[in-house]
Every structure is written in C-alpha cells, then in structure tokens.
Design a protein around this motif. Sequence first.
Motif, PDB file in Angstrom:
ATOM      1  N   VAL A  85      -2.668   2.196  -4.365  1.00  0.00           N
ATOM      2  CA  VAL A  85      -2.235   3.563  -4.104  1.00  0.00           C
ATOM      3  C   VAL A  85      -3.406   4.369  -3.572  1.00  0.00           C
ATOM      4  CG1 VAL A  85      -1.163   5.636  -5.046  1.00  0.00           C
ATOM      5  CG2 VAL A  85      -0.555   3.385  -5.973  1.00  0.00           C
ATOM      6  N   ILE A  86      -3.198   4.970  -2.418  1.00  0.00           N
ATOM      7  CA  ILE A  86      -4.200   5.839  -1.805  1.00  0.00           C
ATOM      8  C   ILE A  86      -3.763   7.281  -2.053  1.00  0.00           C
ATOM      9  CG2 ILE A  86      -5.340   6.528   0.333  1.00  0.00           C
ATOM     10  CD1 ILE A  86      -3.567   3.212   0.246  1.00  0.00           C
ATOM     11  N   VAL A  87      -4.664   8.072  -2.567  1.00  0.00           N
ATOM     12  CA  VAL A  87      -4.381   9.477  -2.873  1.00  0.00           C
ATOM     13  C   VAL A  87      -5.148  10.376  -1.918  1.00  0.00           C
ATOM     14  CG1 VAL A  87      -4.623  11.304  -4.594  1.00  0.00           C
ATOM     15  CG2 VAL A  87      -3.931   8.991  -5.308  1.00  0.00           C
ATOM     16  N   ILE A  88      -4.454  11.357  -1.360  1.00  0.00           N
ATOM     17  CA  ILE A  88      -5.120  12.443  -0.623  1.00  0.00           C
ATOM     18  C   ILE A  88      -4.843  13.727  -1.376  1.00  0.00           C
ATOM     19  CG2 ILE A  88      -5.325  13.719   1.532  1.00  0.00           C
ATOM     20  CD1 ILE A  88      -4.335  11.283   3.028  1.00  0.00           C
ATOM     21  N   ASP A  89      -5.897  14.399  -1.778  1.00  0.00           N
ATOM     22  CA  ASP A  89      -5.749  15.597  -2.596  1.00  0.00           C
ATOM     23  C   ASP A  89      -6.987  16.462  -2.424  1.00  0.00           C
ATOM     24  OD1 ASP A  89      -5.591  17.406  -5.003  1.00  0.00           O
ATOM     25  OD2 ASP A  89      -3.911  16.112  -5.506  1.00  0.00           O
ATOM     26  N   ARG A 125       0.849  -1.191   0.000  1.00  0.00           N
ATOM     27  CA  ARG A 125       0.000   0.000   0.000  1.00  0.00           C
ATOM     28  C   ARG A 125       0.886   1.242   0.000  1.00  0.00           C
ATOM     29  NH1 ARG A 125      -4.086   0.807   4.106  1.00  0.00           N
ATOM     30  NH2 ARG A 125      -5.573   1.272   2.453  1.00  0.00           N
ATOM     31  N   VAL A 126       0.509   2.208  -0.803  1.00  0.00           N
ATOM     32  CA  VAL A 126       1.294   3.431  -0.965  1.00  0.00           C
ATOM     33  C   VAL A 126       0.362   4.624  -0.791  1.00  0.00           C
ATOM     34  CG1 VAL A 126       2.846   4.727  -2.478  1.00  0.00           C
ATOM     35  CG2 VAL A 126       2.699   2.230  -2.693  1.00  0.00           C
ATOM     36  N   LEU A 127       0.800   5.621  -0.037  1.00  0.00           N
ATOM     37  CA  LEU A 127       0.048   6.871   0.104  1.00  0.00           C
ATOM     38  C   LEU A 127       0.789   7.981  -0.625  1.00  0.00           C
ATOM     39  CD1 LEU A 127      -2.157   8.696   1.296  1.00  0.00           C
ATOM     40  CD2 LEU A 127      -0.754   8.905   3.365  1.00  0.00           C
ATOM     41  N   VAL A 128       0.081   8.670  -1.503  1.00  0.00           N
ATOM     42  CA  VAL A 128       0.647   9.802  -2.236  1.00  0.00           C
ATOM     43  C   VAL A 128      -0.225  11.023  -1.974  1.00  0.00           C
ATOM     44  CG1 VAL A 128       1.312  10.725  -4.493  1.00  0.00           C
ATOM     45  CG2 VAL A 128       1.513   8.257  -4.041  1.00  0.00           C
TER      46      VAL A 128
END
Length: 235
Positions: free
Chosen positions: A33-37, A8-11
């Motif tokens: 991939v988890i994105v916070i934007d 799991r990757v957070l970008v």
Amino acid sequence: MADSAKERVLVTGGAGGIGAAIVAQQRGLGREVIVIDKQPGGIVADLGVAAQVETALAEALVGGPIHRLVNNVGYIRVANLEELDIDDALRTYEINVLAAMRCAKALLPGMREAGFGRIVNIASRAALGKAGRSAYSGSKAGIIGVTRTWALELGQHGITVNAVSPGPIRTAMFEAANPAGEPRTQQIIDAIPVKRVGEPDDISAAVGFLLDERGFITGQNLNVCGGMTIGAVPL
C-alpha cells in the motif's frame, strides 16, 4: 500478468482516520500500500497543490503500475453560504475532486494495459445536502458524478469505479466539525437508525469489498451511514 503484479494499492489521505483503516485492511491482505498524505507515513504531499500531487504520483509509480486506487483524501470547512470563503471553497474542490482526477489519470495507463483496475472514491452522505457545507457537499456530489462517468468510460477496459459515501464516522475531521457534547452533535446521533456513530473500520470493510469485486459492480455509490440516508429526520 501474474496476480502479484496487481497487488499494489494507492490510498490518498491514508495517514489517519478512514484512510488509515483502509491502509490497514489492505495491508492485512498482504498488499503493498502506497500512501500519499500531507502527514508523515508515506509519500508526503499536499493534495491541494497540483505540482506536489504530480511529483508524488511519479514517485508512487516508480515501483511499477498500481491497479487499485482509493481516492480518500478529504477537506472540509464549515460555513454557511454568506460566510463562505471562495478561496477555501476552491481548495475544497482541488483536494476532494481534482486530486482524485489526477490520481486516476496517472494510474490509468497501467490499469488499461493490465485489463484490470479498481477505483473507489470516498464521497459523503453530505452530497445529499447538509447545512453549512456548501463547498464540501458540492465537491462530494461532484465525486459521485465523476464516479458514474468514469464507470462508463473505463468499463470496457476491465476497470470498475465506485464510490462509498460515509455517514457520520468517528474521525478527527468529524469531531472537529461536530464537537462532542454539543446539542447539534447529539441530534446527528439520534437521527441515525442504528443509534451510533460509525467507525473507520465500517468504511474500510465496504472499500475492501469494492476493491475485490469481480468486475460487475461499477458506477455505484454505496451509502455506509447506519441507515441515515433513509432516516426520518433531515439533517
């Protein structure tokens, strides 16, 4: 722990530009991939608002620990010192530095338990100094500083922490600050030894390498700038 548990990757700031290129590169490896934007495309949050960051991180961790983190989100406003808005400068530091601290702190327990973690912070060549970038260059110099400090603190737990400092990269943020056709923009291109502006994939390749390094590279800042940090013309 099975290798799949580490995938799991957070970008942060992964909805566009460099962030989107990093997301695509990591998903191409089969990772979640988890994105916070602030923009749609993942967990939506303003990374300049502490409460929203904390809520977003809690949501991201519902699916389990995250062992790879890319603190990519960035904020820039061009202003000389005499024109600098201090509230805007505070927002710059909130997004460019404090959001990275919040994300790393939230993911740290899972990394420590696994004895494995990879953190890549996106800094900038502007940390070396760039006119009109008091808040931005200061914040990016700050993220390089915390990269080195975290490397010292976390290496014993199998966690590496590195930074990537892009030079001029063809993104919406770069083009807003450096409009096409302006003499200043052409000066930037002329000062790059490889004679071109970088592309988001140039940065995602460097980030991907650091997310998969074997655990003996830490505390480093990799300038991905077409040679601009060694160029003869200061900009």
